[in-house]
Design a protein around this motif. Structure first.
Motif, PDB file in Angstrom:
ATOM      1  N   LEU A 122     -17.174  51.530  30.908  1.00 54.30           N
ATOM      2  CA  LEU A 122     -16.963  50.293  31.655  1.00 54.30           C
ATOM      3  C   LEU A 122     -16.373  49.208  30.761  1.00 54.30           C
ATOM      4  O   LEU A 122     -15.443  48.490  31.171  1.00 54.30           O
ATOM      5  N   ASP A 123     -16.872  49.097  29.540  1.00 54.98           N
ATOM      6  CA  ASP A 123     -16.332  48.111  28.607  1.00 54.98           C
ATOM      7  C   ASP A 123     -14.850  48.382  28.332  1.00 54.98           C
ATOM      8  O   ASP A 123     -14.032  47.453  28.250  1.00 54.98           O
ATOM      9  N   ARG A 124     -14.510  49.658  28.190  1.00 60.63           N
ATOM     10  CA  ARG A 124     -13.108  50.002  27.923  1.00 60.63           C
ATOM     11  C   ARG A 124     -12.215  49.639  29.098  1.00 60.63           C
ATOM     12  O   ARG A 124     -11.132  49.063  28.917  1.00 60.63           O
ATOM     13  N   PHE A 173     -11.749  37.953  39.580  1.00 58.49           N
ATOM     14  CA  PHE A 173     -13.030  38.627  39.368  1.00 58.49           C
ATOM     15  C   PHE A 173     -12.724  40.107  39.207  1.00 58.49           C
ATOM     16  O   PHE A 173     -11.797  40.629  39.831  1.00 58.49           O
ATOM     17  N   VAL A 174     -13.479  40.796  38.369  1.00 56.74           N
ATOM     18  CA  VAL A 174     -13.319  42.242  38.222  1.00 56.74           C
ATOM     19  C   VAL A 174     -14.548  42.934  38.805  1.00 56.74           C
ATOM     20  O   VAL A 174     -15.664  42.765  38.316  1.00 56.74           O
ATOM     21  N   ALA A 175     -14.326  43.658  39.909  1.00 57.65           N
ATOM     22  CA  ALA A 175     -15.401  44.353  40.607  1.00 57.65           C
ATOM     23  C   ALA A 175     -15.606  45.739  40.004  1.00 57.65           C
ATOM     24  O   ALA A 175     -14.670  46.366  39.514  1.00 57.65           O
ATOM     25  N   VAL A 176     -16.849  46.213  40.054  1.00 56.76           N
ATOM     26  CA  VAL A 176     -17.206  47.532  39.517  1.00 56.76           C
ATOM     27  C   VAL A 176     -17.831  48.370  40.628  1.00 56.76           C
ATOM     28  O   VAL A 176     -18.705  47.893  41.358  1.00 56.76           O
ATOM     29  N   HIS A 177     -17.378  49.606  40.756  1.00 56.70           N
ATOM     30  CA  HIS A 177     -18.004  50.557  41.681  1.00 56.70           C
ATOM     31  C   HIS A 177     -18.360  51.802  40.898  1.00 56.70           C
ATOM     32  O   HIS A 177     -17.512  52.396  40.235  1.00 56.70           O
ATOM     33  N   HIS A 178     -19.630  52.197  40.954  1.00 54.53           N
ATOM     34  CA  HIS A 178     -20.134  53.373  40.243  1.00 54.53           C
ATOM     35  C   HIS A 178     -20.548  54.390  41.297  1.00 54.53           C
ATOM     36  O   HIS A 178     -21.612  54.298  41.882  1.00 54.53           O
ATOM     37  N   GLY A 179     -19.670  55.364  41.571  1.00 55.10           N
ATOM     38  CA  GLY A 179     -19.938  56.325  42.630  1.00 55.10           C
ATOM     39  C   GLY A 179     -21.041  57.296  42.293  1.00 55.10           C
ATOM     40  O   GLY A 179     -21.515  57.368  41.156  1.00 55.10           O
ATOM     41  N   THR A 198      -6.083  42.269  46.025  1.00 52.99           N
ATOM     42  CA  THR A 198      -6.314  43.288  45.012  1.00 52.99           C
ATOM     43  C   THR A 198      -5.231  43.251  43.943  1.00 52.99           C
ATOM     44  O   THR A 198      -4.034  43.184  44.249  1.00 52.99           O
ATOM     45  N   GLY A 199      -5.663  43.270  42.683  1.00 59.79           N
ATOM     46  CA  GLY A 199      -4.738  43.351  41.567  1.00 59.79           C
ATOM     47  C   GLY A 199      -4.758  44.741  40.967  1.00 59.79           C
ATOM     48  O   GLY A 199      -4.683  45.750  41.660  1.00 59.79           O
ATOM     49  N   ARG A 200      -4.912  44.816  39.644  1.00 56.98           N
ATOM     50  CA  ARG A 200      -4.908  46.103  38.955  1.00 56.98           C
ATOM     51  C   ARG A 200      -6.213  46.858  39.192  1.00 56.98           C
ATOM     52  O   ARG A 200      -7.278  46.260  39.347  1.00 56.98           O
ATOM     53  N   VAL A 201      -6.130  48.182  39.210  1.00 60.52           N
ATOM     54  CA  VAL A 201      -7.300  49.046  39.393  1.00 60.52           C
ATOM     55  C   VAL A 201      -7.317  50.071  38.262  1.00 60.52           C
ATOM     56  O   VAL A 201      -6.278  50.643  37.917  1.00 60.52           O
ATOM     57  N   ARG A 202      -8.476  50.280  37.676  1.00 58.72           N
ATOM     58  CA  ARG A 202      -8.651  51.282  36.630  1.00 58.72           C
ATOM     59  C   ARG A 202      -9.839  52.165  37.005  1.00 58.72           C
ATOM     60  O   ARG A 202     -10.774  51.723  37.668  1.00 58.72           O
ATOM     61  N   LEU A 203      -9.830  53.426  36.566  1.00 56.89           N
ATOM     62  CA  LEU A 203     -10.917  54.338  36.926  1.00 56.89           C
ATOM     63  C   LEU A 203     -11.149  55.351  35.827  1.00 56.89           C
ATOM     64  O   LEU A 203     -10.301  55.560  34.948  1.00 56.89           O
ATOM     65  N   ASP A 204     -12.305  55.987  35.883  1.00 53.61           N
ATOM     66  CA  ASP A 204     -12.667  57.043  34.945  1.00 53.61           C
ATOM     67  C   ASP A 204     -13.342  58.160  35.721  1.00 53.61           C
ATOM     68  O   ASP A 204     -14.412  57.974  36.307  1.00 53.61           O
ATOM     69  N   THR A 207     -17.132  59.550  34.487  1.00 56.58           N
ATOM     70  CA  THR A 207     -18.325  58.755  34.790  1.00 56.58           C
ATOM     71  C   THR A 207     -18.381  58.297  36.240  1.00 56.58           C
ATOM     72  O   THR A 207     -19.406  57.779  36.679  1.00 56.58           O
ATOM     73  N   GLY A 208     -17.296  58.463  36.995  1.00 57.37           N
ATOM     74  CA  GLY A 208     -17.280  58.009  38.382  1.00 57.37           C
ATOM     75  C   GLY A 208     -17.180  56.513  38.528  1.00 57.37           C
ATOM     76  O   GLY A 208     -17.568  55.949  39.552  1.00 57.37           O
ATOM     77  N   VAL A 209     -16.643  55.835  37.496  1.00 57.48           N
ATOM     78  CA  VAL A 209     -16.542  54.373  37.501  1.00 57.48           C
ATOM     79  C   VAL A 209     -15.146  53.940  37.941  1.00 57.48           C
ATOM     80  O   VAL A 209     -14.143  54.502  37.495  1.00 57.48           O
ATOM     81  N   LEU A 210     -15.094  52.948  38.808  1.00 61.96           N
ATOM     82  CA  LEU A 210     -13.843  52.313  39.219  1.00 61.96           C
ATOM     83  C   LEU A 210     -13.996  50.815  39.025  1.00 61.96           C
ATOM     84  O   LEU A 210     -15.029  50.244  39.395  1.00 61.96           O
ATOM     85  N   VAL A 211     -12.988  50.166  38.430  1.00 55.80           N
ATOM     86  CA  VAL A 211     -12.988  48.708  38.316  1.00 55.80           C
ATOM     87  C   VAL A 211     -11.711  48.184  38.960  1.00 55.80           C
ATOM     88  O   VAL A 211     -10.652  48.809  38.861  1.00 55.80           O
TER      89      VAL A 211
END
Length: 315
Positions: A122-124, A173-179, A198-204, A207-211
């Motif tokens: 998430l930090d990355r 604001f940067v939203a976090v979703h942890h599926g 919506t602006g930029r979206v990043r995911l992993d 870990t199932g993380v989306l920001v």
């Protein structure tokens, strides 16, 4: 967590027992402990075997937070048997013998510890969006509405935030979703619903993380308040068993509502809190699914660091 070296005879005895009776994650953890290998070294050995598995996935496997199921993951398990000097088919056998639940072969719910371990990812992702820890604002109120679909899956959620800027120039604001375990962040969608886009979206994927970046379209001055709302469509994992929100710092009011599809009502629900990875879950309180709304909720007047969640059981 610091690495603790166990007595080799004790570690070998625990490994022998775990390989005989399982479950898989206990045997894997015992094998890694007995060989004295950190997860980074295990990952390195897997890479040399031509198998790519993240350290986070290995950690989830040995915790029981996830279970390897995809063909690539099963190839990794066979390679682990060789790397950890285990009898052939010993780990694969434990996977095959794992009991089915009423919901089929599903990953376990996320633990507090797994949420903490995902914090590096998430930090990355946040750093890629140039996001500071609090974004220059304090949360005065946060209301989450979670939808559980007809397949018992986490179908999606909506969040409404009321924030106050504590410095000039805040504009996003940067939203976090942890599926849920097994989810596919690439197949999720972010929806700006009110006072944002919506602006930029990043995911992993591991870990199932989306920001996601939510742009306000205006710059707040220190002391200004702002209200915005967004949604995330998920529905990419198997049956869901709980929804947990982790808070890194104190904040204002938090309300969580979980609404169930009419065709998939749980047998029981309860709320809980947990204030550190080492602490047990506390504050358990049974929640009745209300009719005709098919929902349960909790309200925290002022949040503090830790987690707040709702869990449920299926018949």
């Amino acid at each position: 967590m610091p690495h603790v070296t166990e007595h080799p005879d004790l570690a070998s005895a625990e490994l022998e027992t775990a390989l005989r009776s399982g479950p898989f994650h206990v045997a894997l953890r015992a094998a890694i402990t007995a060989r004295g290998l950190p997860l980074q070294r295990v990952q390195h050995h897997l890479t040399r075997h031509g198998v790519k598995v993240g350290v986070t996935s290995l950690s989830y496997w040995q915790q029981g937070a996830r279970r390897p199921q995809r063909p690539e993951s099963l190839r990794a398990v066979r390679a682990l048997e060789e790397i950890l000097r285990l009898p052939e088919e010993s780990l694969i056998r434990l996977l095959a013998e794992a009991p089915e639940t009423a919901d089929g072969d599903r990953p376990a719910p996320r633990s507090y510890r797994s949420l903490v371990e995902a914090s590096d990812t998430l930090d990355r992702l946040r750093a890629e969006l140039d996001w500071t820890p609090d974004g220059g604002m304090h949360t005065l109120g946060h209301h989450e509405r979670v939808r559980i679909g007809g397949r018992r899956e986490l179908a999606g959620r909506e969040s409404e935030h009321i924030v106050r800027a504590h410095r000039d120039g805040v504009d996003r604001f940067v939203a976090v979703h942890h599926g849920d375990p097994g989810c596919r962040p690439a197949d999720m969608a972010v929806h700006a619903l009110e006072n944002c886009r919506t602006g930029r979206v990043r995911l992993d994927r591991e870990t199932g993380v989306l920001v996601a970046e939510l742009l306000f379209g205006t710059r707040l001055r220190s002391g200004d308040t702002f209200l915005f709302r967004y949604g995330i469509t998920d529905g990419t994992a198997g049956p869901s068993h709980e929804y947990v929100h982790r808070f890194g710092s104190p904040g204002g009011q938090y309300a969580l509502q979980v609404r169930f599809d009419a065709s998939a009502l749980p047998a029981r629900c309860h709320r809980f809190t947990q204030f550190s990875p080492a602490a047990p879950r506390a504050g358990r309180q049974e929640l009745a699914v209300s009719e005709p709304h098919r929902s349960v909720h909790v309200v925290e007047p002022r949040v503090r660091p830790g987690t707040v969640g709702i869990a449920w059981e299926w018949e």
